[in-house]
Design an enzyme around this catalytic site. Structure first.
Site, short mmCIF file in Angstrom:
data_model
loop_
_atom_site.label_atom_id
_atom_site.label_comp_id
_atom_site.label_asym_id
_atom_site.label_seq_id
_atom_site.Cartn_x
_atom_site.Cartn_y
_atom_site.Cartn_z
CB CYS A 294 -4.44 48.03 -28.61
SG CYS A 294 -4.14 46.27 -28.96
CB ALA A 295 -1.34 52.57 -26.07
CB ALA A 296 -2.94 54.94 -30.71
N PRO A 297 -5.51 56.22 -29.13
CG PRO A 297 -7.16 57.87 -28.93
CD PRO A 297 -6.99 56.38 -29.11
N GLY A 298 -4.22 57.08 -26.81
CA GLY A 298 -3.42 57.33 -25.61
C GLY A 298 -4.15 57.88 -24.42
CE LYS B 192 -10.15 52.76 -22.77
NZ LYS B 192 -10.35 53.45 -24.06
CG ASP C 161 -9.20 50.07 -25.55
OD1 ASP C 161 -10.22 49.46 -25.93
OD2 ASP C 161 -9.11 51.31 -25.52
CB CYS D 123 -15.52 51.37 -27.69
SG CYS D 123 -14.62 51.35 -29.26
#
Length: 440
Positions: A251-255, A257, A320, A373
């Site tokens: 779940c990468a965006a906004p990128g 990490k 994430d 988070c």
């Protein structure tokens, strides 16, 4: 100031109707009369963020002054913006009041000009008593919904009040230095050369003494540095990256990490970054290009492995997950008012589904780092516990082992406070939860 007050009301009305604050501010800037200066853009953001940060306090302070009943929405928002400026900024009080009266006229609230003037002048005369009365309740003192406060009290009985206090502070601006281009010390010297003071945090981080527009950061457009909270920078460290590994950022965006892993992981076999939102995928691709990094980026729902997985197992997975955002509310104060209590169980189920569906794509001996988070136990330890109870061949890294590893990794002595995988917010770090899961 009239234009700032007008645009703040424009943005706040959209947030209270359910729109994300960042999107609302973008629309407000488009509605500006002329081009906003950097100072005006900063003032607009401060007013919108400030009103949402102190929303309940402002409402309770103003309520006793509405002797003829609560005003219409536009006038109420104008008074909240002006009250924020009077109580939480250094703007000259006479300027705030006079400009608010003029703003009322600009909004077509001509009949309310006298009302606005009277309310704000009474606020100035009675502010100490009004603030004290507003702070009698926890909602008024900390400007959080009652259900949110109750959850923090239950999940963090020792620290709940400190967490609420942290959520009312302005967040630090932390940079992640791209050590492919320069060391932390070298980039700190570059900052000093343009008059920007900073201090190191973690292995790649620098906390700015004063937040700046990214346009003021030397080498930003060339990929020398990115903006990323110190707490978020722990994700790449926990992955245990080595050359030859195949990585999934689910779940990468906004990128941020994704980029951090690529900056650290020289010799990775490949990194696949997924996200379900096309607009966020495009932004992630643009940021990777700025940083001169390469990854396979795809728009896909991570839980639908049948649509994107080629059957080759991953050595490492970063999950994430979408969450309440309760650990980053000082950066996004609109979350407090957009999130509903009934959202949390649905988020927790989505998080468990992602874990369950992605686990088969991890090879034996591989590692999955689960991250949120959030400060809410239902999204954090409770999800991990449900997963462990229903899954064979999984082992969770212990808190003691994680803390020892973090102590060794952190070169600045700024290791954050952890409790059972929960990184508690402090002056440097936002609130995150991490769990390291090993497959055997």
């Amino acid at each position: 100031m009239i234009e700032i007050q007008r645009l703040s009301i424009f943005a706040l009305s959209q947030v209270l109707a359910g729109k994300n604050l960042d999107h609302a501010l973008t629309e407000a800037r488009k509605a500006a009369q002329g081009v906003l200066s950097d100072h005006q853009r900063a003032s607009l953001q401060d007013c919108a963020y400030g009103v949402l940060r102190f929303k309940t306090e402002l409402e309770l302070v103003l309520a006793p002054l509405f002797q003829r009943g609560e005003p219409e929405m536009a006038a109420r928002l104008l008074l909240m913006v002006a009250a924020y400026q009077l109580l939480h900024t250094r703007t000259a009080p006479h300027a705030v009041v006079s400009h608010a009266v003029e703003t009322a006229g600009a909004l077509g609230l001509t009949a309310a000009r006298g009302f606005v003037n009277g309310v704000l002048r009474n606020l100035l005369r009675q502010k100490e008593v009004l603030i004290a009365d507003a702070h009698e309740s926890l909602e008024g003192r900390y400007s959080h919904p009652d259900w949110w406060i109750t959850r923090l009290q239950q999940d963090h009985p020792t620290h709940w009040e400190a967490l609420l206090q942290q959520a009312q502070q302005r967040p630090p601006m932390t940079l992640r230095v791209n050590r492919r281009f320069n060391s932390v010390a070298q980039y700190q010297a570059r900052l000093q050369g343009v008059g920007l003071a900073s201090r190191p945090v973690g292995q790649e981080g620098l906390v700015l003494e004063t937040p700046q527009a990214v346009t003021q950061l030397p080498g930003f457009e060339q990929g020398a540095v990115s903006v990323q909270d110190a707490g978020a920078q722990w994700a790449a460290h926990l992955m245990g990256l080595h050359s030859g590994q195949r990585i999934l950022d689910a779940c990468a965006a906004p990128g941020g990490k994704t980029a951090h892993m690529l900056e650290r992981g020289n010799g990775l076999e490949g990194l696949l970054a997924l996200d379900i939102e096309p607009g966020r995928v495009k932004k992630m691709q643009a940021d990777l290009q700025r940083l001169h990094l390469t990854a396979e980026v795809r728009c896909a729902d991570a839980v639908r492995t049948d649509l994107w997985w080629d059957g080759r197992p991953f050595d490492r997975i970063l999950l994430d997950v979408p969450c309440s955002g309760s650990g980053v509310v000082r950066r996004h104060p609109d979350i407090k008012w957009l999130r509903r209590e009934e959202d949390i169980p649905a988020l927790a189920q989505r998080q468990l589904n992602l874990l369950t569906q992605l686990w088969p794509t991890l090879k034996k001996g591989g590692r999955l780092v689960y991250a949120t988070c959030s400060l809410f136990q239902e999204e954090n330890g409770a999800v991990i516990q449900r997963f462990l109870e229903g899954t064979e061949g999984v082992k969770e890294g212990t808190l003691r082992q994680n803390n020892e590893m973090m102590q060794k990794m952190d070169e600045t002595g700024s290791v954050p406070r952890w409790e059972k995988g929960q990184l508690l917010p402090d002056d440097i770090h936002d609130g995150f939860f991490y769990a390291v899961l090993q497959k055997f």
